[in-house]
Design an enzyme around this catalytic site. Structure first.
Site, PDB file in Angstrom:
ATOM      1  CB  THR A   1       3.054   5.846   5.328  1.00 58.45           C
ATOM      2  OG1 THR A   1       2.024   5.015   5.919  1.00 58.45           O
ATOM      3  CG2 THR A   1       2.361   6.928   4.501  1.00 58.45           C
TER       4      THR A   1
ATOM      5  CB  SER B   1      -1.089 -25.089   4.523  1.00 59.53           C
ATOM      6  OG  SER B   1      -1.407 -24.958   3.279  1.00 59.53           O
TER       7      SER B   1
ATOM      8  N   GLY C   1      -4.092  -8.328  -0.473  1.00 55.12           N
ATOM      9  CA  GLY C   1      -3.910  -6.819   0.210  1.00 55.12           C
ATOM     10  C   GLY C   1      -3.965  -6.865   1.650  1.00 55.12           C
ATOM     11  CG  LEU C   2      -7.427  -9.033   2.474  1.00 57.91           C
ATOM     12  CD1 LEU C   2      -8.521  -9.667   2.512  1.00 57.91           C
ATOM     13  CD2 LEU C   2      -7.607  -7.260   3.179  1.00 57.91           C
TER      14      LEU C   2
ATOM     15  CB  SER D   1      -2.258 -13.715   3.521  1.00 56.52           C
ATOM     16  OG  SER D   1      -1.615 -13.781   2.572  1.00 56.52           O
ATOM     17  CB  SER D   2       2.823 -13.066   4.090  1.00 51.34           C
ATOM     18  OG  SER D   2       3.067 -11.539   4.008  1.00 51.34           O
TER      19      SER D   2
ATOM     20  CD  GLU E   1       6.181 -10.462   4.294  1.00 56.21           C
ATOM     21  OE1 GLU E   1       5.539 -10.709   5.270  1.00 56.21           O
ATOM     22  OE2 GLU E   1       5.732 -10.098   3.246  1.00 56.21           O
TER      23      GLU E   1
ATOM     24  CG  ASP F   1       1.525  -6.120   6.189  1.00 56.24           C
ATOM     25  OD1 ASP F   1       0.508  -4.975   6.335  1.00 56.24           O
ATOM     26  OD2 ASP F   1       1.679  -6.281   5.142  1.00 56.24           O
TER      27      ASP F   1
HETATM   28  C1  GLA Z   1       2.419  -4.367   1.781  1.00 57.97           C
HETATM   29  C2  GLA Z   1       3.607  -4.357   2.944  1.00 57.97           C
HETATM   30  C3  GLA Z   1       3.180  -3.428   4.128  1.00 57.97           C
HETATM   31  C4  GLA Z   1       2.905  -2.000   3.630  1.00 57.97           C
HETATM   32  C5  GLA Z   1       1.732  -2.033   2.625  1.00 57.97           C
HETATM   33  C6  GLA Z   1       1.507  -0.861   1.767  1.00 57.97           C
HETATM   34  O1  GLA Z   1       1.097  -5.089   2.590  1.00 57.97           O
HETATM   35  O2  GLA Z   1       3.788  -5.637   3.486  1.00 57.97           O
HETATM   36  O3  GLA Z   1       4.419  -3.192   4.840  1.00 57.97           O
HETATM   37  O4  GLA Z   1       4.022  -1.236   2.891  1.00 57.97           O
HETATM   38  O5  GLA Z   1       1.947  -2.932   1.585  1.00 57.97           O
HETATM   39  O6  GLA Z   1       1.131   0.121   2.553  1.00 57.97           O
END
Ligand code: GLA
Length: 387
Positions: A34, A66, A121-122, A124-125, A157, A169
């Site tokens: 979203t 790193s 999906g956490l 990290s970047s 990014e 993020d």
């Molecule tokens: C990635 C993107 C976020 C967001 C999610 C999905 O993590 O970096 O900005 O769009 O996917 O919700």
């Protein structure tokens, strides 16, 4: 990991770093895909963090090491297209230069230590870019606000690395508070900190994905195409997430597949995330949990960003009586968030049953067990002591 960035710096470059900072990964509770559509998100900061220790370096150069890569990478951050993990830090440097907040010598030595899993999906970047923006701006003597750090990290990014991410993020890594979820409205960037009830588990499917090259950029392009068509119906529409929920029949008529499914996900997820934030604030955990299951179904069927591994974990959590479960983050691999009631002891209510069933079902399907962690919502970016 905190001491490791400084220790790695000393071991690699000799001498002590001059500034250090850290930022967390995130677990999104609800509001998936979203953010770049102008809707709400509801992340918490994950206790795992990325630590960055820095000192001045050769002008124009970034020398980076790193705990993951070991080898020193040298990048002329002003030149040409950027690649690899160093590109994220180079993007940060370019943005700090543009703000007049880069170290005076214009170069830096950078050591990174992280326990945020990569491509899970956490985010990290964002943990890396927000921590690097803080450490490098401290080195320059600049005091950037948390929102400015998020902006630097986002542009690094998005504009320099080329991942067409939203702002969730970076804002989470910059602004999160311990024990709170961050309700962020991505069109206005208005935020609200909501106390978390219940217990959160994170189940890592172990499947990894690379965002820059792939699916996220494709989905974003589909959302833009859907918005362009819907503007013919409603010229003042600025964001896909702002399409009125009462006009779904009209949306369906206006869009061909797969744009229709993508847009239906975004509009539904927007409503779920806003309602979910209200439920969480009022501690209506049962209904909040149901929204998590609905969100997962929408990600799976309409946004097509789940995987069989993630679906297996969500189904097992549901069978064992968890309040809610859904993939968290972009999807296409990564982790599942599970919501439980607080128990009387140190565990959540029914936690043993839920984790047992998840392990059993996953082992039966894939011959291995997923890693399961408790999520302790933590705080955003901070300065770290230099050792
Ligand atoms: C990635 C993107 C976020 C967001 C999610 C999905 O993590 O970096 O900005 O769009 O996917 O919700």
């Amino acid at each position: 990991m905190r001491g490791n960035a400084s220790a790695l710096f000393r071991a690699t470059f000799g001498g002590a770093p001059r500034a250090a900072a850290s930022a967390p990964g995130r677990v999104n509770l609800i509001g998936e895909h979203t953010d770049y559509n102008g809707g709400p998100v509801l992340p918490v900061a994950y206790a795992a963090r990325t630590y960055v220790a820095v000192a001045p370096g050769e002008p124009g150069m970034l020398d980076m090491v790193s705990t993951r890569e070991g080898q020193v990478a040298r990048i002329d951050y002003r030149a040409g297209p950027l690649a690899g993990w160093g590109a994220y830090v180079a993007g940060v440097m370019r943005e700090l230069v543009a703000l007049g907040a880069a170290p005076l010598a214009g170069g830096a030595r950078v050591a990174v230590a992280s326990d945020v899993p990569v491509a899970a999906g956490l985010a990290s970047s964002a943990a890396l870019t927000v921590a690097a923006a803080k450490a490098l701006s401290l080195l320059a003597g600049a005091r950037l606000q948390a929102r400015q750090l998020a902006g630097v990290a986002f542009r690094a990014e998005h504009d320099h690395v080329g991942v067409r991410c939203g702002i969730m993020d970076q804002m989470s890594a910059a602004l999160a508070r311990p024990g709170r979820a961050l309700l962020l409205e991505c069109a206005s960037l208005a935020v609200r900190h909501i106390p978390i009830g219940g217990r959160l588990l994170l189940v890592d499917s172990g499947a990894r994905r690379e965002l820059a090259a792939g699916a996220l950029n494709e989905r974003r392009a589909e959302c833009e195409a859907a918005l362009a068509r819907l503007k013919l119906e409603l010229p003042e529409l600025r964001w896909l997430a702002s399409w009125p929920a009462a006009w779904l029949p009209r949306l369906k008529r206006a869009l061909p597949e797969p744009l229709r499914s993508r847009a239906l996900h975004v509009v539904g997820e927007t409503a779920r995330a806003r309602f979910g934030a209200q439920l969480l604030a009022r501690r209506h955990l049962k209904r909040f949990g149901e929204l998590l299951y609905e969100s997962h179904e929408s990600c799976r069927q309409l946004y097509d960003c789940s995987t069989p591994e993630l679906d297996t974990i969500v189904a097992a959590a549901r069978r064992a009586g968890a309040l809610g479960a859904r993939l968290t983050g972009a999807g296409w691999g990564g982790a599942v968030l599970v919501l439980l009631r607080e128990g009387k002891g140190p565990c959540g209510k029914g936690e043993a049953k839920v984790t047992r069933e998840i392990r059993r079902a996953f082992r039966a399907a894939y011959g291995r067990e997923p890693a399961i962690d408790v999520v302790h919502p933590s705080g955003g970016v901070r300065r770290e002591p230099v050792r």
